[in-house]
Design a protein around this motif. Structure first.
Motif, mmCIF file in Angstrom:
data_model
loop_
_atom_site.group_PDB
_atom_site.id
_atom_site.type_symbol
_atom_site.label_atom_id
_atom_site.label_comp_id
_atom_site.label_asym_id
_atom_site.label_seq_id
_atom_site.Cartn_x
_atom_site.Cartn_y
_atom_site.Cartn_z
ATOM 1 N N ASN A 68 0.825 -1.209 0.000
ATOM 2 C CA ASN A 68 0.000 0.000 0.000
ATOM 3 C C ASN A 68 0.857 1.256 0.000
ATOM 4 O O ASN A 68 1.927 1.291 0.616
ATOM 5 N N ALA A 69 0.356 2.288 -0.681
ATOM 6 C CA ALA A 69 1.070 3.570 -0.747
ATOM 7 C C ALA A 69 0.064 4.696 -0.854
ATOM 8 O O ALA A 69 -1.094 4.486 -1.245
ATOM 9 N N TRP A 70 0.525 5.902 -0.520
ATOM 10 C CA TRP A 70 -0.324 7.096 -0.573
ATOM 11 C C TRP A 70 0.203 8.048 -1.633
ATOM 12 O O TRP A 70 1.408 8.269 -1.734
ATOM 13 N N ILE A 71 -0.706 8.598 -2.421
ATOM 14 C CA ILE A 71 -0.356 9.662 -3.363
ATOM 15 C C ILE A 71 -0.790 10.984 -2.742
ATOM 16 O O ILE A 71 -1.929 11.132 -2.297
ATOM 17 N N SER A 72 0.114 11.935 -2.691
ATOM 18 C CA SER A 72 -0.180 13.209 -2.049
ATOM 19 C C SER A 72 0.627 14.317 -2.711
ATOM 20 O O SER A 72 1.347 14.084 -3.675
ATOM 21 N N MET A 73 0.496 15.526 -2.164
ATOM 22 C CA MET A 73 1.234 16.693 -2.643
ATOM 23 C C MET A 73 1.068 16.899 -4.150
ATOM 24 O O MET A 73 2.000 17.302 -4.853
ATOM 25 N N VAL A 74 -0.139 16.620 -4.677
ATOM 26 C CA VAL A 74 -0.415 16.869 -6.095
ATOM 27 C C VAL A 74 -0.738 18.351 -6.230
ATOM 28 O O VAL A 74 -1.840 18.805 -5.917
ATOM 29 N N LEU A 75 0.247 19.115 -6.685
ATOM 30 C CA LEU A 75 0.167 20.573 -6.683
ATOM 31 C C LEU A 75 0.692 21.145 -7.996
ATOM 32 O O LEU A 75 1.683 20.652 -8.541
ATOM 33 N N VAL A 76 0.026 22.177 -8.484
ATOM 34 C CA VAL A 76 0.490 22.903 -9.667
ATOM 35 C C VAL A 76 0.322 24.386 -9.375
ATOM 36 O O VAL A 76 -0.756 24.828 -8.933
ATOM 37 N N THR A 77 1.370 25.154 -9.607
ATOM 38 C CA THR A 77 1.276 26.593 -9.376
ATOM 39 C C THR A 77 0.249 27.233 -10.309
ATOM 40 O O THR A 77 -0.022 26.729 -11.410
ATOM 41 N N CYS A 159 -4.256 0.799 12.284
ATOM 42 C CA CYS A 159 -4.051 -0.363 11.427
ATOM 43 C C CYS A 159 -5.367 -1.111 11.223
ATOM 44 O O CYS A 159 -5.679 -1.553 10.109
ATOM 45 N N GLY A 160 -6.157 -1.232 12.280
ATOM 46 C CA GLY A 160 -7.442 -1.888 12.149
ATOM 47 C C GLY A 160 -8.392 -1.129 11.240
ATOM 48 O O GLY A 160 -9.148 -1.719 10.468
ATOM 49 N N ALA A 161 -8.355 0.200 11.324
ATOM 50 C CA ALA A 161 -9.245 1.021 10.509
ATOM 51 C C ALA A 161 -8.816 1.072 9.051
ATOM 52 O O ALA A 161 -9.650 1.008 8.143
ATOM 53 N N MET A 162 -7.510 1.191 8.809
ATOM 54 C CA MET A 162 -7.009 1.312 7.445
ATOM 55 C C MET A 162 -6.879 -0.046 6.755
ATOM 56 O O MET A 162 -6.998 -0.148 5.538
ATOM 57 N N GLY A 163 -6.574 -1.086 7.540
ATOM 58 C CA GLY A 163 -6.314 -2.390 6.960
ATOM 59 C C GLY A 163 -4.857 -2.625 6.653
ATOM 60 O O GLY A 163 -4.488 -3.650 6.104
ATOM 61 N N PHE A 164 -3.999 -1.657 7.015
ATOM 62 C CA PHE A 164 -2.548 -1.812 6.855
ATOM 63 C C PHE A 164 -1.827 -0.889 7.816
ATOM 64 O O PHE A 164 -2.425 0.001 8.425
ATOM 65 N N ASP A 165 -0.527 -1.100 7.953
ATOM 66 C CA ASP A 165 0.289 -0.445 8.983
ATOM 67 C C ASP A 165 0.815 0.910 8.502
ATOM 68 O O ASP A 165 1.471 0.983 7.458
ATOM 69 N N ARG A 166 0.539 1.957 9.282
ATOM 70 C CA ARG A 166 1.082 3.287 8.987
ATOM 71 C C ARG A 166 1.942 3.780 10.153
ATOM 72 O O ARG A 166 1.994 4.975 10.436
ATOM 73 N N PRO A 251 -15.766 19.653 1.794
ATOM 74 C CA PRO A 251 -15.773 18.192 1.774
ATOM 75 C C PRO A 251 -14.573 17.670 0.991
ATOM 76 O O PRO A 251 -13.955 18.402 0.221
ATOM 77 N N PHE A 252 -14.235 16.417 1.195
ATOM 78 C CA PHE A 252 -13.291 15.741 0.325
ATOM 79 C C PHE A 252 -13.532 14.246 0.387
ATOM 80 O O PHE A 252 -14.315 13.762 1.207
ATOM 81 N N GLN A 253 -12.906 13.517 -0.511
ATOM 82 C CA GLN A 253 -13.179 12.103 -0.705
ATOM 83 C C GLN A 253 -11.898 11.288 -0.609
ATOM 84 O O GLN A 253 -10.906 11.607 -1.279
ATOM 85 N N ARG A 254 -11.899 10.264 0.234
ATOM 86 C CA ARG A 254 -10.786 9.310 0.235
ATOM 87 C C ARG A 254 -11.050 8.271 -0.844
ATOM 88 O O ARG A 254 -12.154 7.723 -0.943
ATOM 89 N N MET A 255 -10.015 7.985 -1.651
ATOM 90 C CA MET A 255 -10.189 7.105 -2.801
ATOM 91 C C MET A 255 -9.049 6.078 -2.851
ATOM 92 O O MET A 255 -7.956 6.334 -2.353
ATOM 93 N N PRO A 274 -6.155 15.433 4.863
ATOM 94 C CA PRO A 274 -6.305 15.047 3.474
ATOM 95 C C PRO A 274 -5.061 15.096 2.619
ATOM 96 O O PRO A 274 -4.787 14.164 1.878
ATOM 97 N N GLU A 275 -4.288 16.218 2.726
ATOM 98 C CA GLU A 275 -3.154 16.318 1.830
ATOM 99 C C GLU A 275 -1.972 15.470 2.285
ATOM 100 O O GLU A 275 -1.145 15.062 1.501
ATOM 101 N N PHE A 276 -1.909 15.207 3.610
ATOM 102 C CA PHE A 276 -0.769 14.461 4.120
ATOM 103 C C PHE A 276 -1.053 12.975 4.273
ATOM 104 O O PHE A 276 -0.128 12.186 4.379
ATOM 105 N N GLY A 277 -2.248 12.576 4.338
ATOM 106 C CA GLY A 277 -2.522 11.171 4.368
ATOM 107 C C GLY A 277 -2.668 10.531 5.704
ATOM 108 O O GLY A 277 -2.908 11.126 6.689
#
Length: 277
Positions: A68-77, A159-166, A251-255, A274-277
């Protein structure tokens, strides 16, 4: 699209943290330089520079586990938006994740969700960001928050909520100066610093009442603004917060892209941000 074809995607390093911070500050996000340094040293941050070598766009991939991995910091000036840079960088993250056979996650604004959905991302949680503005009248009376939470308890519930270790992420956030792990009446949470506001989350509780009580304990200890990202399914908790001075910002959406590797348990009352995960 032709206007960006000549711009190369590069991998950024720790020395690029301050330039990254300029992008997230322009977007009015709450990241600080420590957040950027964590992604740059523990994950892979892709970037695009213009002809004057200024950083104009980024996207980060942070592996949490072997699956598992997180995509974040999607930014454009501002001046380079709507030219396809974000899509190119997101595709680069997905290609890197595919090579490692990683399921990827992200948090999206409503506008972002309309872009990520056709790419294959599926919604998992609907969330609301709330802000407590703080109170000048508490500046001389606010009590110091008792830091008696346990990191291993927070990690286990996460870990129980996400289903993996953070644990690497939570350990980094909890270990920073000014961060506090708190526990109160069946609830546990992390509060940490941000660029413009303190951030509360993740927050786990046995009930809406205990979650609300913990938040009130935090509020009484803080004089400045506080942010919290609440899972929308907990309507009673949301109503408790808005009735006590919190305002909903957006609002925002976890995907998720790909299958969940482990079935998760009940979600937290509030997530890590949201932005940091």
């Amino acid at each position: 699209m032709g206007a960006i074809d000549h711009l190369a995607i590069v991998t950024l390093g720790a020395d690029d943290a301050r330039e990254g911070l300029l992008l997230s500050t322009e977007a009015h996000w709450n990241q600080n330089e420590s957040d950027w340094r964590f992604f740059l040293t523990r994950g892979t941050v892709f970037g695009v520079r213009d002809g004057d070598d200024r950083l104009i766009a980024t996207a980060a991939l942070l592996p949490y586990t072997s699956a598992n991995a997180w995509i974040s910091m999607v930014l454009v000036t501002q001046n380079w938006r709507r030219r396809g840079l974000a899509t190119r960088l997101l595709d680069t993250c997905l290609e890197a994740a595919a090579k490692q056979r990683l399921t990827t996650w992200l948090d999206a604004t409503p506008a972002g969700a309309t872009v990520y959905g056709p790419l294959g991302f599926k919604p998992t949680l609907e969330l609301r960001r709330l802000r407590f503005a703080g109170s000048v009248s508490r500046a001389t009376t606010a009590a110091k928050l008792p830091a008696h939470g346990r990191l291993d308890d927070l990690v286990a519930r996460d870990c129980g909520a996400m289903g993996f270790d953070r644990s690497a992420l939570l350990g980094e956030l909890a270990g920073r100066s000014g961060s506090q792990l708190i526990s109160h009446d069946g609830a546990t949470a992390l509060i940490r610093g941000g660029r413009t506001a303190r951030q509360l989350g993740p927050l786990f509780a046995d009930s809406a009442a205990s979650a609300t009580a913990l938040v009130e304990t935090v509020v009484q200890s803080e004089t400045g603004p506080v942010l919290i990202d609440v899972v929308s399914d907990y309507q009673e908790f949301l109503e408790n917060l808005t009735a006590t001075g919190w305002t909903i910002e957006r609002p925002f959406q976890r995907m998720r892209f790909g299958r969940a590797t482990i079935l998760s348990a009940a979600p937290p009352f509030a997530v890590a941000g949201p932005e940091f995960g």
